[in-house]
Motif scaffolding. Structure first.
Motif, PDB file in Angstrom:
ATOM      1  N   ASN A   1       0.203   2.182  -3.297  1.00 40.66           N
ATOM      2  CA  ASN A   1      -0.473   1.169  -4.105  1.00 40.66           C
ATOM      3  C   ASN A   1       0.446   0.650  -5.222  1.00 40.66           C
ATOM      4  OD1 ASN A   1      -2.723  -0.454  -4.729  1.00 40.66           O
ATOM      5  ND2 ASN A   1      -3.402   0.974  -6.304  1.00 40.66           N
ATOM      6  N   THR A   2       1.623   0.221  -4.844  1.00 40.82           N
ATOM      7  CA  THR A   2       2.634  -0.192  -5.815  1.00 40.82           C
ATOM      8  C   THR A   2       2.561  -1.686  -6.081  1.00 40.82           C
ATOM      9  OG1 THR A   2       4.099   1.587  -5.088  1.00 40.82           O
ATOM     10  CG2 THR A   2       5.103  -0.234  -6.304  1.00 40.82           C
ATOM     11  N   MET A   3       2.602  -2.047  -7.365  1.00 40.37           N
ATOM     12  CA  MET A   3       2.567  -3.443  -7.799  1.00 40.37           C
ATOM     13  C   MET A   3       3.829  -3.753  -8.591  1.00 40.37           C
ATOM     14  SD  MET A   3      -1.390  -3.196  -9.120  1.00 40.37           S
ATOM     15  CE  MET A   3      -1.284  -4.684 -10.140  1.00 40.37           C
ATOM     16  N   LEU A   4       4.499  -4.839  -8.229  1.00 42.40           N
ATOM     17  CA  LEU A   4       5.723  -5.245  -8.910  1.00 42.40           C
ATOM     18  C   LEU A   4       5.570  -6.648  -9.493  1.00 42.40           C
ATOM     19  CD1 LEU A   4       8.343  -4.098  -6.233  1.00 42.40           C
ATOM     20  CD2 LEU A   4       7.557  -2.818  -8.237  1.00 42.40           C
ATOM     21  N   ALA A   5       6.182  -6.858 -10.639  1.00 36.51           N
ATOM     22  CA  ALA A   5       6.172  -8.183 -11.268  1.00 36.51           C
ATOM     23  C   ALA A   5       7.343  -9.004 -10.742  1.00 36.51           C
ATOM     24  CB  ALA A   5       6.263  -8.043 -12.788  1.00 36.51           C
ATOM     25  N   THR A   6       7.365 -10.293 -11.066  1.00 37.33           N
ATOM     26  CA  THR A   6       8.477 -11.143 -10.656  1.00 37.33           C
ATOM     27  C   THR A   6       9.781 -10.680 -11.320  1.00 37.33           C
ATOM     28  OG1 THR A   6       9.406 -13.374 -10.750  1.00 37.33           O
ATOM     29  CG2 THR A   6       7.842 -12.781 -12.476  1.00 37.33           C
ATOM     30  N   PRO A   7      10.898 -10.642 -10.582  1.00 40.32           N
ATOM     31  CA  PRO A   7      12.183 -10.270 -11.184  1.00 40.32           C
ATOM     32  C   PRO A   7      12.586 -11.198 -12.326  1.00 40.32           C
ATOM     33  CG  PRO A   7      12.327 -10.203  -8.789  1.00 40.32           C
ATOM     34  CD  PRO A   7      11.014 -10.849  -9.129  1.00 40.32           C
ATOM     35  N   TRP A   8      12.019 -12.393 -12.370  1.00 37.56           N
ATOM     36  CA  TRP A   8      12.346 -13.318 -13.459  1.00 37.56           C
ATOM     37  C   TRP A   8      11.943 -12.766 -14.822  1.00 37.56           C
ATOM     38  CZ3 TRP A   8      15.432 -17.454 -13.615  1.00 37.56           C
ATOM     39  CH2 TRP A   8      15.837 -18.014 -12.399  1.00 37.56           C
ATOM     40  N   ASN A   9      10.926 -11.894 -14.861  1.00 38.94           N
ATOM     41  CA  ASN A   9      10.570 -11.254 -16.128  1.00 38.94           C
ATOM     42  C   ASN A   9      11.756 -10.447 -16.670  1.00 38.94           C
ATOM     43  OD1 ASN A   9       7.184 -10.576 -15.035  1.00 38.94           O
ATOM     44  ND2 ASN A   9       7.870 -12.162 -16.447  1.00 38.94           N
ATOM     45  N   GLN A  10      12.447  -9.741 -15.771  1.00 38.64           N
ATOM     46  CA  GLN A  10      13.603  -8.942 -16.168  1.00 38.64           C
ATOM     47  C   GLN A  10      14.743  -9.839 -16.658  1.00 38.64           C
ATOM     48  OE1 GLN A  10      13.678  -5.584 -16.035  1.00 38.64           O
ATOM     49  NE2 GLN A  10      11.997  -5.038 -14.666  1.00 38.64           N
ATOM     50  N   ILE A  11      15.015 -10.884 -15.895  1.00 42.54           N
ATOM     51  CA  ILE A  11      16.116 -11.792 -16.239  1.00 42.54           C
ATOM     52  C   ILE A  11      15.868 -12.465 -17.586  1.00 42.54           C
ATOM     53  CG2 ILE A  11      17.307 -13.922 -15.564  1.00 42.54           C
ATOM     54  CD1 ILE A  11      16.726 -13.137 -12.652  1.00 42.54           C
ATOM     55  N   GLU A  12      14.677 -13.001 -17.757  1.00 39.25           N
ATOM     56  CA  GLU A  12      14.370 -13.747 -18.977  1.00 39.25           C
ATOM     57  C   GLU A  12      14.249 -12.831 -20.186  1.00 39.25           C
ATOM     58  OE1 GLU A  12      12.256 -17.456 -16.597  1.00 39.25           O
ATOM     59  OE2 GLU A  12      11.012 -15.843 -17.400  1.00 39.25           O
ATOM     60  N   ALA A  13      13.783 -11.599 -19.981  1.00 40.32           N
ATOM     61  CA  ALA A  13      13.737 -10.642 -21.095  1.00 40.32           C
ATOM     62  C   ALA A  13      15.150 -10.320 -21.572  1.00 40.32           C
ATOM     63  CB  ALA A  13      13.024  -9.366 -20.666  1.00 40.32           C
ATOM     64  N   ALA A  14      16.076 -10.126 -20.626  1.00 37.89           N
ATOM     65  CA  ALA A  14      17.464  -9.832 -20.990  1.00 37.89           C
ATOM     66  C   ALA A  14      18.104 -11.021 -21.706  1.00 37.89           C
ATOM     67  CB  ALA A  14      18.264  -9.470 -19.743  1.00 37.89           C
ATOM     68  N   MET A  15      17.828 -12.235 -21.220  1.00 38.85           N
ATOM     69  CA  MET A  15      18.383 -13.431 -21.847  1.00 38.85           C
ATOM     70  C   MET A  15      17.855 -13.594 -23.271  1.00 38.85           C
ATOM     71  SD  MET A  15      18.251 -16.096 -18.623  1.00 38.85           S
ATOM     72  CE  MET A  15      18.900 -17.479 -19.576  1.00 38.85           C
TER      73      MET A  15
ATOM     74  N   PRO B   1       0.815  -1.227   0.000  1.00 37.61           N
ATOM     75  CA  PRO B   1       0.000   0.000   0.000  1.00 37.61           C
ATOM     76  C   PRO B   1       0.843   1.269   0.000  1.00 37.61           C
ATOM     77  CG  PRO B   1      -0.816  -1.578   1.614  1.00 37.61           C
ATOM     78  CD  PRO B   1       0.522  -2.078   1.164  1.00 37.61           C
ATOM     79  N   THR B   2       1.903   1.302   0.816  1.00 41.33           N
ATOM     80  CA  THR B   2       2.744   2.495   0.894  1.00 41.33           C
ATOM     81  C   THR B   2       4.212   2.080   0.969  1.00 41.33           C
ATOM     82  OG1 THR B   2       2.623   2.538   3.312  1.00 41.33           O
ATOM     83  CG2 THR B   2       0.976   3.831   2.095  1.00 41.33           C
ATOM     84  N   GLY B   3       5.060   2.978   0.571  1.00 40.63           N
ATOM     85  CA  GLY B   3       6.491   2.705   0.622  1.00 40.63           C
ATOM     86  C   GLY B   3       7.282   3.948   0.268  1.00 40.63           C
ATOM     87  N   THR B   4       8.588   3.812   0.256  1.00 38.07           N
ATOM     88  CA  THR B   4       9.466   4.946  -0.032  1.00 38.07           C
ATOM     89  C   THR B   4      10.537   4.527  -1.022  1.00 38.07           C
ATOM     90  OG1 THR B   4       9.160   5.745   2.235  1.00 38.07           O
ATOM     91  CG2 THR B   4      10.955   6.724   0.969  1.00 38.07           C
ATOM     92  N   GLU B   5      10.750   5.366  -2.018  1.00 36.81           N
ATOM     93  CA  GLU B   5      11.797   5.130  -3.007  1.00 36.81           C
ATOM     94  C   GLU B   5      12.946   6.086  -2.746  1.00 36.81           C
ATOM     95  OE1 GLU B   5      11.135   3.997  -7.445  1.00 36.81           O
ATOM     96  OE2 GLU B   5      11.266   6.187  -7.380  1.00 36.81           O
ATOM     97  N   ARG B   6      14.173   5.569  -2.805  1.00 40.55           N
ATOM     98  CA  ARG B   6      15.365   6.367  -2.554  1.00 40.55           C
ATOM     99  C   ARG B   6      15.296   7.029  -1.185  1.00 40.55           C
ATOM    100  NH1 ARG B   6      16.291   9.180  -8.533  1.00 40.55           N
ATOM    101  NH2 ARG B   6      16.587   7.213  -9.654  1.00 40.55           N
TER     102      ARG B   6
ATOM    103  N   VAL C   1       0.867  -2.624 -12.796  1.00 36.39           N
ATOM    104  CA  VAL C   1       2.225  -3.087 -12.495  1.00 36.39           C
ATOM    105  C   VAL C   1       3.226  -1.997 -12.897  1.00 36.39           C
ATOM    106  CG1 VAL C   1       4.026  -4.740 -13.126  1.00 36.39           C
ATOM    107  CG2 VAL C   1       1.709  -5.538 -12.647  1.00 36.39           C
ATOM    108  N   LYS C   2       4.181  -1.744 -12.034  1.00 35.83           N
ATOM    109  CA  LYS C   2       5.152  -0.682 -12.270  1.00 35.83           C
ATOM    110  C   LYS C   2       6.020  -0.990 -13.480  1.00 35.83           C
ATOM    111  CE  LYS C   2       8.626   2.133  -9.903  1.00 35.83           C
ATOM    112  NZ  LYS C   2       9.408   2.324  -8.664  1.00 35.83           N
ATOM    113  N   HIS C   3       6.122  -0.008 -14.369  1.00 34.60           N
ATOM    114  CA  HIS C   3       6.982  -0.132 -15.544  1.00 34.60           C
ATOM    115  C   HIS C   3       8.399   0.262 -15.138  1.00 34.60           C
ATOM    116  CE1 HIS C   3       3.917  -0.619 -18.826  1.00 34.60           C
ATOM    117  NE2 HIS C   3       3.153  -0.191 -17.836  1.00 34.60           N
TER     118      HIS C   3
END
Length: 215
Positions: free
Chosen positions: A89-103, A73-78, A119-121
């Motif tokens: 209200n932040t939504m994050l995807a699995t880090p595996w999406n990043q890894i597999e996209a790079a691969m 629901p809430t958080g702090t960046e930097r 989901v956060k871009h």
């Protein structure tokens, strides 16, 4: 027999996500493409990254389906810095999406990136690279929309001109390995930082779970 494509998607959390993933898989099969996902329809005693490598080397394209994995629901960046920012209200995807996209990109596989609404871009899920990022609702009817049909048709054209990495010559593979550095060099500072944070999250999970990761 359809062409193999890699589907990067984490384990679903609820019925809505599962129904949407199944709809994407069905649509791909209808297009003559066979989706392959580690931990979903492909299993191995090898480490996850080795299994991903094995699958990608026999695929001609990659679909990245980024669904909500983490929500807060809430958080702090930097936090504690001049650029501190309050998040809500932040939504994050699995880090595996990043890894597999790079691969996939490093192998020269055409990428189709689909991100759930909300989901956060960040990192490789941001627009502005060599692929189009679609933000979609979790509604299987969207898969019949004009936008989705158009992007899918364009991606499928690229897929038809691609051959599996395992069938390529040593010279082609050598050239493709260089694209990792090219990818990093093309990232904006904020985008590179987002990707680094995603990879750090994977390392943190590996330590906390005894390196027992499942995509």
């Amino acid at each position: 027999m359809g062409k193999d494509v890699f589907l990067s998607v984490g384990g679903t959390a609820n019925d809505a996500q599962e129904e949407f993933v199944q709809a994407v898989e069905t649509r791909l099969r209808a297009e003559g493409l066979v989706p392959n996902t580690v931990g979903r329809n492909t299993f191995s005693v090898d480490a996850p990254l080795k299994t991903v490598e094995y699958l990608m080397d026999r695929c001609v394209g990659t679909v990245v389906l980024a669904l909500e994995r983490t929500h807060f629901p809430t958080g702090t960046e930097r936090r504690g810095g001049e650029k501190e920012k309050v998040l809500s209200n932040t939504m994050l995807a699995t880090p595996w999406n990043q890894i597999e996209a790079a691969m996939a990109y490093s192998r020269g596989l055409p990428l189709l990136v689909i991100v759930e609404e909300g989901v956060k871009h960040e990192g490789l899920l941001e627009p502005g690279y060599d692929w189009y990022v679609q933000t979609v609702p979790l509604n299987k009817d969207y898969l019949n929309s004009t936008e989705f049909n158009g992007v899918l048709a364009s991606w499928k054209t690229k897929v038809s001109d691609t051959k599996p990495n395992g069938n390529r010559s040593k010279e082609e593979k050598s050239i493709e390995k260089m694209s990792v550095a090219q990818l990093i060099g093309s990232l904006k500072p904020a985008q590179l930082w987002s990707a680094v944070l995603a990879l750090c999250a994977v390392i943190g999970v590996a330590f906390s779970l005894g390196a027992n990761l499942i995509p």
